[in-house]
Structure formats: C-alpha cells, structure tokens
Design a protein around this motif. Sequence first.
Motif, PDB file in Angstrom:
ATOM      1  N   VAL A  41      13.162   8.578  -1.602  1.00  0.00           N
ATOM      2  CA  VAL A  41      13.233   8.792  -0.158  1.00  0.00           C
ATOM      3  C   VAL A  41      11.929   9.405   0.352  1.00  0.00           C
ATOM      4  O   VAL A  41      11.409  10.362  -0.216  1.00  0.00           O
ATOM      5  N   ASP A  42      11.423   8.838   1.435  1.00  0.00           N
ATOM      6  CA  ASP A  42      10.209   9.344   2.080  1.00  0.00           C
ATOM      7  C   ASP A  42      10.522  10.208   3.292  1.00  0.00           C
ATOM      8  O   ASP A  42       9.782  11.142   3.604  1.00  0.00           O
ATOM      9  N   THR A  43      11.618   9.876   3.988  1.00  0.00           N
ATOM     10  CA  THR A  43      11.969  10.562   5.232  1.00  0.00           C
ATOM     11  C   THR A  43      13.465  10.800   5.272  1.00  0.00           C
ATOM     12  O   THR A  43      14.253   9.913   4.927  1.00  0.00           O
TER      13      THR A  43
ATOM     14  N   ALA B  80      12.350  22.945   0.318  1.00  0.00           N
ATOM     15  CA  ALA B  80      12.475  22.168  -0.913  1.00  0.00           C
ATOM     16  C   ALA B  80      12.151  20.693  -0.664  1.00  0.00           C
ATOM     17  O   ALA B  80      11.476  20.047  -1.475  1.00  0.00           O
ATOM     18  N   LEU B  81      12.604  20.159   0.452  1.00  0.00           N
ATOM     19  CA  LEU B  81      12.335  18.761   0.784  1.00  0.00           C
ATOM     20  C   LEU B  81      10.852  18.540   1.070  1.00  0.00           C
ATOM     21  O   LEU B  81      10.264  17.550   0.629  1.00  0.00           O
ATOM     22  N   THR B  82      10.250  19.470   1.795  1.00  0.00           N
ATOM     23  CA  THR B  82       8.824  19.369   2.101  1.00  0.00           C
ATOM     24  C   THR B  82       7.986  19.406   0.836  1.00  0.00           C
ATOM     25  O   THR B  82       7.034  18.632   0.671  1.00  0.00           O
ATOM     26  N   GLN B  83       8.353  20.295  -0.084  1.00  0.00           N
ATOM     27  CA  GLN B  83       7.643  20.383  -1.355  1.00  0.00           C
ATOM     28  C   GLN B  83       7.791  19.095  -2.176  1.00  0.00           C
ATOM     29  O   GLN B  83       6.912  18.757  -2.967  1.00  0.00           O
ATOM     30  N   ALA B  84       8.906  18.392  -1.963  1.00  0.00           N
ATOM     31  CA  ALA B  84       9.130  17.124  -2.659  1.00  0.00           C
ATOM     32  C   ALA B  84       8.444  15.956  -1.960  1.00  0.00           C
ATOM     33  O   ALA B  84       8.567  14.805  -2.394  1.00  0.00           O
ATOM     34  N   GLY B  85       7.723  16.253  -0.855  1.00  0.00           N
ATOM     35  CA  GLY B  85       7.001  15.203  -0.141  1.00  0.00           C
ATOM     36  C   GLY B  85       7.848  14.412   0.828  1.00  0.00           C
ATOM     37  O   GLY B  85       7.473  13.310   1.238  1.00  0.00           O
ATOM     38  N   ILE B  86       8.995  14.954   1.219  1.00  0.00           N
ATOM     39  CA  ILE B  86       9.916  14.259   2.115  1.00  0.00           C
ATOM     40  C   ILE B  86       9.780  14.838   3.532  1.00  0.00           C
ATOM     41  O   ILE B  86       9.882  16.045   3.731  1.00  0.00           O
ATOM     42  N   THR B  87       9.549  13.977   4.510  1.00  0.00           N
ATOM     43  CA  THR B  87       9.456  14.379   5.906  1.00  0.00           C
ATOM     44  C   THR B  87      10.862  14.546   6.465  1.00  0.00           C
ATOM     45  O   THR B  87      11.727  13.688   6.252  1.00  0.00           O
ATOM     46  N   VAL B  88      11.106  15.641   7.184  1.00  0.00           N
ATOM     47  CA  VAL B  88      12.443  15.954   7.676  1.00  0.00           C
ATOM     48  C   VAL B  88      12.498  15.859   9.201  1.00  0.00           C
ATOM     49  O   VAL B  88      11.675  16.453   9.897  1.00  0.00           O
ATOM     50  N   TYR B  89      13.478  15.109   9.691  1.00  0.00           N
ATOM     51  CA  TYR B  89      13.816  15.077  11.111  1.00  0.00           C
ATOM     52  C   TYR B  89      15.191  15.729  11.242  1.00  0.00           C
ATOM     53  O   TYR B  89      16.211  15.097  10.954  1.00  0.00           O
ATOM     54  N   ALA B  90      15.222  16.996  11.617  1.00  0.00           N
ATOM     55  CA  ALA B  90      16.465  17.748  11.695  1.00  0.00           C
ATOM     56  C   ALA B  90      16.994  17.783  13.116  1.00  0.00           C
ATOM     57  O   ALA B  90      16.290  17.472  14.068  1.00  0.00           O
TER      58      ALA B  90
END
Length: 252
Positions: free
Chosen positions: A169-171, A184-194
Amino acid sequence: MAGRREKLRRVGIIPEYRGFTPDGLASGDAIDMTVDELEVLRLCDLEGLNQEAVAQQMGIARATVAAICSRAHRKVANALVNGRALRIEGGNIAYSPTPTTTAIWPAKEVGTMRVATTYDNGNIFMHFGRSEQFKIYDIQDGKVLNEQVVGTGGTGHGALAGLLANGGVDTLICGGIGGGAINALTQAGITVYAGAQGSCDACVEALIAGTLAQTGEATCDCHGHEHAHEHGESCSCHGHHDHDGHEGCGCH
C-alpha cells in the motif's frame, strides 16, 4: 541489596492513541499513564474480563491487576474531573499480540499505485485500529485497474501499519486514527488521508482527481465550525464554508 525486579507485563496491543487533552486549556501538568495501566483498563473495562483472566493474560498476579486497575481509574478520573491532559507511555511491558491468521492480499503489479481504504459495507470505517477489512485499489495513469476487499486476518492496532506496508500500500484513506498509527504509517512510507467519511469509491475518485483533502488530524474537521449538517453518504467535505446539504458533496 538490589530491589526486586518488576515482572514484565504482557500487552496485547500497541496503543493507537497516545494522548488526550481536555476541551480548552489543560489544568496543571499532564498525567502519565503507562501502557500496562491502559491494557488493564482495556481488558477489564472494555473487554469485560475478570481480574483473574486479566492476570493470566498479562502474566502477573491478580493482586497486581487490582492495584494497577485502581491506579488507572484514579488517573482517568483526575483527568476528566480536573481537566488535565492524559499522556500514555512507558511501563515495564512486553508486547504479546493475540495470534492471528495470515492475511493473503493480491500481488501488486509493477508501475501501479495501491490505495487502501478502511472498509465497512462500502463506506469508510471510522476507527483505523479496529479495521477488519480494507478495500484496495490498484491505480495506473489515473484509472482504477483492480479493486478488491481484503481482510486483516485478525491483525489490529499497532500491527496494521506493517500489514499495509507488506501489502504494497502506498496511500491510506481512513476516518479516525491516532497519532501513533500515523507515525508508524509515515515511517513505512505510506501517505495518510485521515478524517474521510462516506463512500470508499467516492473518496478514491476524489484522490485521483486531486480534490481529497490531506490532513494529519485524527478526526473529520467538519465538526466544530459554524456550519451544521448531517454527513451524506458521499460527503467528504473538509472546508470551513457554509452550504446546504451534502448530497453528492465533494467540497474540500
């Protein structure tokens, strides 16, 4: 003579939310709650286990559970009654998650972007840490090539970031989410739209169109402003402007 070493307390989840603050200015210093204190509250008060069962699950004595529970209750009461911030960290713990089945996700094709949304019957599920399903979309050149609902295999809370990363997953598009999970998601390289709400498909369409608002907030920021409304099924509005109704609303 050295003091007796405190026994490790087994904890089943990594806290998704690491702090809580009162409405307005906090009164006094923040109250520190340890992770094992939160775990006792989770197991006793939320899951409804008796102290004997909690003691067995955490690997400590029942009397220790009773003492931790009493201490944690006082801290929560102090925070709620006296308007003090609550900060969750530390403790002599060992992370011991409940065994789960392996979630099998489809392979990701080269050159595609994989987007995941928390999923509940076609709509965004509002609590990331308790998500049991995600809908994943493989996107290339602005078009959805494949979409599929996948399970978590029982994985929850702190382990979900790793599950999403391993699934390519990228986003991530989600509703409510804690600061610990975002990190944790940011560190995994995942962009978050909350803070998203409504239809999963509509949110992904907005992402592709470049109109989905990206925020680090853990909840929808439609609340607390002067416009009052009921969120429609496809509403994902994050602006601060007034309007009547949100049927088919895509305002950001």
